[in-house]
Motif scaffolding. Structure first.
Motif, PDB file in Angstrom:
ATOM      1  N   LEU A  19       3.806 -25.779  26.990  1.00  0.00           N
ATOM      2  CA  LEU A  19       5.213 -25.881  27.358  1.00  0.00           C
ATOM      3  C   LEU A  19       6.114 -25.361  26.244  1.00  0.00           C
ATOM      4  O   LEU A  19       7.126 -24.699  26.516  1.00  0.00           O
ATOM      5  N   CYS A  22       6.183 -21.616  26.354  1.00  0.00           N
ATOM      6  CA  CYS A  22       7.057 -21.172  27.450  1.00  0.00           C
ATOM      7  C   CYS A  22       8.526 -21.357  27.085  1.00  0.00           C
ATOM      8  O   CYS A  22       9.372 -20.514  27.414  1.00  0.00           O
ATOM      9  N   PHE A  23       8.827 -22.464  26.392  1.00  0.00           N
ATOM     10  CA  PHE A  23      10.206 -22.745  25.995  1.00  0.00           C
ATOM     11  C   PHE A  23      10.710 -21.696  25.006  1.00  0.00           C
ATOM     12  O   PHE A  23      11.846 -21.218  25.109  1.00  0.00           O
TER      13      PHE A  23
END
Length: 291
Positions: A19, A22-23
């Motif tokens: 995550l 992706c951030f």
């Protein structure tokens, strides 16, 4: 801590790291779009995308010629690199002896570690004069840049293709040879089709490297912001345009360079979508036994 709890912790940690990756990508994309939007809003998206004049001093910011230049360089590099890469990977995986294979693998890996500026100097000192003397023109051209890029993406395509070929189950080969097929027939009809999805992945990675390369291309492509008339014409790619002008750009010119990055991102995404579609199609065909 029990084994189940430890596995759950590792799973959560990996999920959080994914995550976070992706951030970070999302933050970068938002920054690029935010900085490029004023130029697109003021100049017009389609005028910016399909305009053929790039003249910041006159307020002209058309990038279509550079899109064509980027595609020319990328696809010619792939045309040169793909046959060489797949042939080399096939030889290393299925034909070469262990001694030869152990010699070639470090050599290929060394190619991927050479800095871009070294490739650029090689092209500037060796390839540019050669192209000038053998094919005409100034030597600074799409063709010269494509040759340099093809050399740069060879290690990526070779390494991933080699791993895909070596991952084909030995049972497949033994079954083919047991039915009377020769070694070449086994490679062509069994091993290569089975490894094809991985080979396409290798080509996708090589294509991404070619589209995004900047320094080596700047040194040999000529950097002329106009529509190329042939592969021996100078051109300017999207990446080289950003690198050449970002250091002194201000105002709408600065925003236009970020808008160029937006176009580059869209171009890469389009190419990746097409390539992944082809990969999935071949994977389904192979799974269904049509190859």
């Amino acid at each position: 801590m029990t084994k189940i709890a430890a596995e759950a912790l590792i799973e959560k940690s990996l999920f959080i790291l994914a995550l976070f990756s992706c951030f970070v990508i999302l933050i970068i994309l938002c920054f690029i779009f935010f900085e490029g939007f004023p130029a697109i809003q003021e100049y017009g998206f389609f005028k910016f995308l399909f305009g053929t004049i790039w003249s910041p001093n006159d307020g002209q910011f058309g990038v279509f010629d550079m899109i064509i230049g980027s595609l020319y360089v990328t696809f010619i590099a792939l045309i040169i690199a793909i046959p060489l890469s797949i042939s080399c990977a096939t030889f290393m995986a299925e034909v070469a002896s262990n001694k030869v294979r152990n010699f070639l693998k470090p050599v290929v890996q060394t190619l991927s570690g050479i800095p871009s500026v070294v490739y650029g100097f090689f092209g500037l000192i060796i390839l540019v004069p050669f192209v000038r003397s053998q094919f005409g023109g100034t030597g600074f051209s799409i063709f010269t840049a494509a040759i340099i890029l093809s050399i740069m993406i060879l290690p990526t395509i070779i390494s991933v293709s080699y791993d895909s070929l070596r991952s084909v189950p030995q049972d497949y080969k033994e079954a083919s040879l047991g039915l009377g097929a020769t070694n070449w027939q086994t490679i062509r009809r069994v091993v290569f089709p089975s490894a094809l999805p991985g080979i396409i992945t290798a080509i996708i990675l090589g294509m991404s490297r070619a589209v995004g390369e900047t320094l080596a291309v700047i040194m040999v492509v000529g950097n002329v912001a106009k529509m190329p008339s042939s592969i021996l014409s100078p051109a300017r790619t999207l990446t080289s345009n950003i690198a050449l002008e970002m250091s002194y750009a201000t105002g709408i010119h600065y925003n236009a360079l970020f808008a160029t990055a937006v176009v580059l991102f869209m171009l890469i995404m389009l190419l990746l979508v097409v390539a992944n579609y082809v990969q999935r199609k071949y994977s389904i065909d192979i799974g269904g036994g049509t190859l």
